[in-house]
Design a protein around this motif. Structure first.
Motif, PDB file in Angstrom:
ATOM      1  N   THR A 209       0.928  -1.202  -0.073  1.00  0.00           N
ATOM      2  CA  THR A 209      -0.047  -0.044  -0.048  1.00  0.00           C
ATOM      3  C   THR A 209       0.749   1.440   0.064  1.00  0.00           C
ATOM      4  N   PRO A 210       0.963   2.124  -1.101  1.00  0.00           N
ATOM      5  CA  PRO A 210       1.600   3.398  -1.019  1.00  0.00           C
ATOM      6  C   PRO A 210       1.541   4.129   0.125  1.00  0.00           C
ATOM      7  N   THR A 211       2.514   4.650   0.796  1.00  0.00           N
ATOM      8  CA  THR A 211       2.402   5.657   1.910  1.00  0.00           C
ATOM      9  C   THR A 211       2.953   6.945   1.153  1.00  0.00           C
ATOM     10  N   PRO A 212       2.462   7.982   1.937  1.00  0.00           N
ATOM     11  CA  PRO A 212       3.213   9.252   1.656  1.00  0.00           C
ATOM     12  C   PRO A 212       4.538   9.391   2.210  1.00  0.00           C
ATOM     13  N   MET A 213       5.518  10.139   1.262  1.00  0.00           N
ATOM     14  CA  MET A 213       6.880  10.161   1.685  1.00  0.00           C
ATOM     15  C   MET A 213       7.213  11.769   1.497  1.00  0.00           C
ATOM     16  N   GLY A 214       6.375  12.417   1.524  1.00  0.00           N
ATOM     17  CA  GLY A 214       6.861  13.987   1.235  1.00  0.00           C
ATOM     18  C   GLY A 214       6.524  14.382  -0.024  1.00  0.00           C
ATOM     19  N   THR A 215       6.979  15.588  -0.421  1.00  0.00           N
ATOM     20  CA  THR A 215       6.829  16.100  -1.681  1.00  0.00           C
ATOM     21  C   THR A 215       8.140  15.682  -2.742  1.00  0.00           C
ATOM     22  N   PRO A 216       7.821  15.066  -3.707  1.00  0.00           N
ATOM     23  CA  PRO A 216       8.810  14.578  -4.580  1.00  0.00           C
ATOM     24  C   PRO A 216       9.789  15.810  -5.085  1.00  0.00           C
ATOM     25  N   THR A 217      10.978  15.508  -5.032  1.00  0.00           N
ATOM     26  CA  THR A 217      11.897  16.607  -5.569  1.00  0.00           C
ATOM     27  C   THR A 217      12.603  16.200  -6.872  1.00  0.00           C
ATOM     28  N   PRO A 218      13.118  16.997  -7.532  1.00  0.00           N
ATOM     29  CA  PRO A 218      13.660  16.623  -9.034  1.00  0.00           C
ATOM     30  C   PRO A 218      14.792  15.773  -8.641  1.00  0.00           C
ATOM     31  N   LEU A 219      14.705  14.775  -9.470  1.00  0.00           N
ATOM     32  CA  LEU A 219      15.790  13.772  -9.863  1.00  0.00           C
ATOM     33  C   LEU A 219      16.969  14.523 -10.584  1.00  0.00           C
ATOM     34  N   GLN A 220      18.302  14.615  -9.948  1.00  0.00           N
ATOM     35  CA  GLN A 220      19.378  15.355 -10.653  1.00  0.00           C
ATOM     36  C   GLN A 220      19.913  14.670 -11.623  1.00  0.00           C
ATOM     37  N   ALA A 221      20.108  13.120 -11.676  1.00  0.00           N
ATOM     38  CA  ALA A 221      20.345  12.551 -12.661  1.00  0.00           C
ATOM     39  C   ALA A 221      20.018  11.096 -12.798  1.00  0.00           C
TER      40      ALA A 221
ATOM     41  N   ALA B  78      14.727 -10.742  -8.768  1.00  0.00           N
ATOM     42  CA  ALA B  78      14.502  -9.282  -8.826  1.00  0.00           C
ATOM     43  C   ALA B  78      15.753  -8.444  -8.309  1.00  0.00           C
ATOM     44  N   PRO B  79      16.274  -7.475  -8.970  1.00  0.00           N
ATOM     45  CA  PRO B  79      17.402  -6.625  -8.534  1.00  0.00           C
ATOM     46  C   PRO B  79      16.963  -5.656  -7.647  1.00  0.00           C
ATOM     47  N   THR B  80      17.901  -5.304  -6.929  1.00  0.00           N
ATOM     48  CA  THR B  80      17.990  -4.387  -5.766  1.00  0.00           C
ATOM     49  C   THR B  80      18.162  -3.079  -6.331  1.00  0.00           C
ATOM     50  N   ILE B  81      17.166  -2.195  -6.066  1.00  0.00           N
ATOM     51  CA  ILE B  81      17.174  -0.587  -6.477  1.00  0.00           C
ATOM     52  C   ILE B  81      17.251   0.189  -5.384  1.00  0.00           C
ATOM     53  N   ASP B  82      18.163   1.097  -5.457  1.00  0.00           N
ATOM     54  CA  ASP B  82      18.249   2.118  -4.296  1.00  0.00           C
ATOM     55  C   ASP B  82      18.274   3.341  -5.140  1.00  0.00           C
ATOM     56  N   ALA B  83      17.274   4.280  -4.659  1.00  0.00           N
ATOM     57  CA  ALA B  83      16.898   5.441  -5.485  1.00  0.00           C
ATOM     58  C   ALA B  83      16.618   6.672  -4.197  1.00  0.00           C
ATOM     59  N   PRO B  84      16.805   7.919  -4.700  1.00  0.00           N
ATOM     60  CA  PRO B  84      16.448   8.783  -3.809  1.00  0.00           C
ATOM     61  C   PRO B  84      14.824   9.398  -3.680  1.00  0.00           C
ATOM     62  N   TYR B  85      14.057   8.169  -3.356  1.00  0.00           N
ATOM     63  CA  TYR B  85      12.608   8.630  -3.049  1.00  0.00           C
ATOM     64  C   TYR B  85      12.112   9.695  -2.245  1.00  0.00           C
ATOM     65  N   PRO B  86      11.344  10.299  -2.497  1.00  0.00           N
ATOM     66  CA  PRO B  86      10.461  10.614  -3.442  1.00  0.00           C
ATOM     67  C   PRO B  86      10.972  11.727  -4.459  1.00  0.00           C
ATOM     68  N   PHE B  87      10.889  11.159  -5.748  1.00  0.00           N
ATOM     69  CA  PHE B  87      11.647  12.210  -6.638  1.00  0.00           C
ATOM     70  C   PHE B  87      10.516  12.060  -8.082  1.00  0.00           C
ATOM     71  N   ASN B  88      10.818  13.361  -9.004  1.00  0.00           N
ATOM     72  CA  ASN B  88       9.947  13.145 -10.023  1.00  0.00           C
ATOM     73  C   ASN B  88      10.983  13.804 -11.152  1.00  0.00           C
ATOM     74  N   VAL B  89      10.608  13.544 -12.393  1.00  0.00           N
ATOM     75  CA  VAL B  89      11.480  13.846 -13.742  1.00  0.00           C
ATOM     76  C   VAL B  89      10.602  14.640 -14.499  1.00  0.00           C
ATOM     77  N   ASP B  90      11.068  15.644 -15.194  1.00  0.00           N
ATOM     78  CA  ASP B  90      10.197  16.186 -16.316  1.00  0.00           C
ATOM     79  C   ASP B  90      10.015  15.466 -17.488  1.00  0.00           C
ATOM     80  N   LYS B  91      10.964  14.534 -17.768  1.00  0.00           N
ATOM     81  CA  LYS B  91      10.852  13.840 -19.144  1.00  0.00           C
ATOM     82  C   LYS B  91      11.235  12.655 -18.673  1.00  0.00           C
TER      83      LYS B  91
END
Length: 347
Positions: free
Chosen positions: A54-66, A80-93
């Motif tokens: 169940t998705p839970t809020p993580m605050g406001t997504p910030t732009p992913l730098q790269a 399944a691979p292990t994925i480490d990412a700076p959640y929450p984030f968004n991208v424009d494209k």
């Protein structure tokens, strides 16, 4: 031609709601009307489409730098691979990155692929879909997913692992996907392993244009056969590789996707022709096909074109009603092997 609906994989039910374009459906295949017996038209073992987390809020997504800020570890298709990412984030494209470069066939957008994948909502860090968790890879046409996914797959090669970031513009638009817990504006993160790649037309070297029983010509990818005048039909299955494919070899327990025609050796009349009848390529379980096809196709690589002369005892010794085949008819068949996929993942 009577056709039966064929689920490409157990995981396709989940993919249909989470990845596939609305209205897209898996291929269909021939029943006993074509060179097969009577495969079932009822897929089973359909997994739940409901995300397990169940998705839970993580605050406001910030732009992913790269995109390189996302770290993926684990061997290709070794779970399944292990994925480490700076959640929450968004991208424009939307963006793609090849993490592991395969050396197999390149993905044709309109041909079939088999993939394993995991999908994460970048706004929550929650996995909303995973073929690994569903227990089977997904087989489908490479242009049958959401647009951003399609774009990232195109041109990739078999054996590749691809990281995808897909915006709502290239995903589900302003409506999101409530079933997957995706709200408008959410970014989807996918890691995709490309397990097998299919073709639309034969893709290897031409080895022959016929044999002592028939010759084959090609007009813009559509083959035609002519029986050699005066030729005596053989008493055993005769297989001639016209084009040697470059894909994986077909095994006896797989389903295959083929373009094909069958012809009456004695009269030269076509019996079936998926190249021209408007139905397009057909899929069926290889073990349900006539013995002559099973003998000829096992071990042949995806991308091959075969000329097969099938004596009556390896086809329809007592004849067939639909399509109409008289008893003791020798068949001339040309088959393009477009794809093959696991029967265990398709039942």
């Amino acid at each position: 031609m009577h056709k039966f609906a064929l689920k490409f994989a157990v995981g396709l039910a989940a993919a249909a709601s989470l990845l596939l374009v609305t209205g897209c459906s898996p291929v269909s295949g021939p029943s006993s009307a074509s060179p097969s017996d009577t495969p079932s038209d009822t897929p089973t073992d359909t997994p739940s489409d409901t995300p397990t987390d169940t998705p839970t809020p993580m605050g406001t997504p910030t732009p992913l730098q790269a995109i390189d800020a996302i770290k993926v570890t684990g061997d290709f298709n070794a779970g399944a691979p292990t994925i480490d990412a700076p959640y929450p984030f968004n991208v424009d494209k939307s963006a793609c990155k090849t993490l592991i470069a395969g050396t197999g066939l390149a993905v044709d957008p309109s041909a079939a692929v088999e993939i394993n994948y995991v999908g994460i909502n970048a706004s929550t860090g929650v996995i909303f879909d995973s073929s690994w968790a569903n227990g089977a890879p997904v087989d489908n046409y490479a242009n049958g997913f959401v647009p951003g996914f399609n774009n990232c797959l195109a041109g990739q090669t078999q054996g590749s692992r691809v990281l995808m970031l897909i915006t709502d513009v290239d995903g589900y638009g302003t409506s999101g996907n409530s079933q997957a817990g995706l709200n408008p504006g959410d970014v989807m993160l996918f890691v995709v392993d490309i397990l097998r790649v299919g073709i639309n037309t034969p893709n290897g070297p031409t080895l022959a244009t016929g044999n002592q029983w028939a010759t084959v010509t090609d007009a813009n990818g559509v083959p035609a056969a002519t029986v050699v005048p005066g030729a005596t039909p053989p008493s055993s299955v005769q297989t001639t590789v016209l084009v040697q494919g470059q894909g994986d070899a077909v095994t006896a327990d797989e389903y295959i996707l083929v373009n094909f025609f069958t012809m009456d050796f004695a009269t030269g009349q076509y019996i079936e022709n998926s190249f021209t009848d408007g139905n397009g390529p057909q899929a069926a379980k290889l073990s349900d096909m006539i013995p002559g096809w099973r003998t000829a196709i096992v071990g042949q690589p995806i991308g091959s074109r075969l000329l097969i002369i099938v004596p009556p005892d390896q086809a329809y010794p007592k004849g067939n009603a639909t399509p109409a085949v008289a008893p003791n008819t020798t068949l001339v068949c040309v088959i393009d092997i477009q794809f093959a996929f696991s029967s265990s993942a398709s039942q």
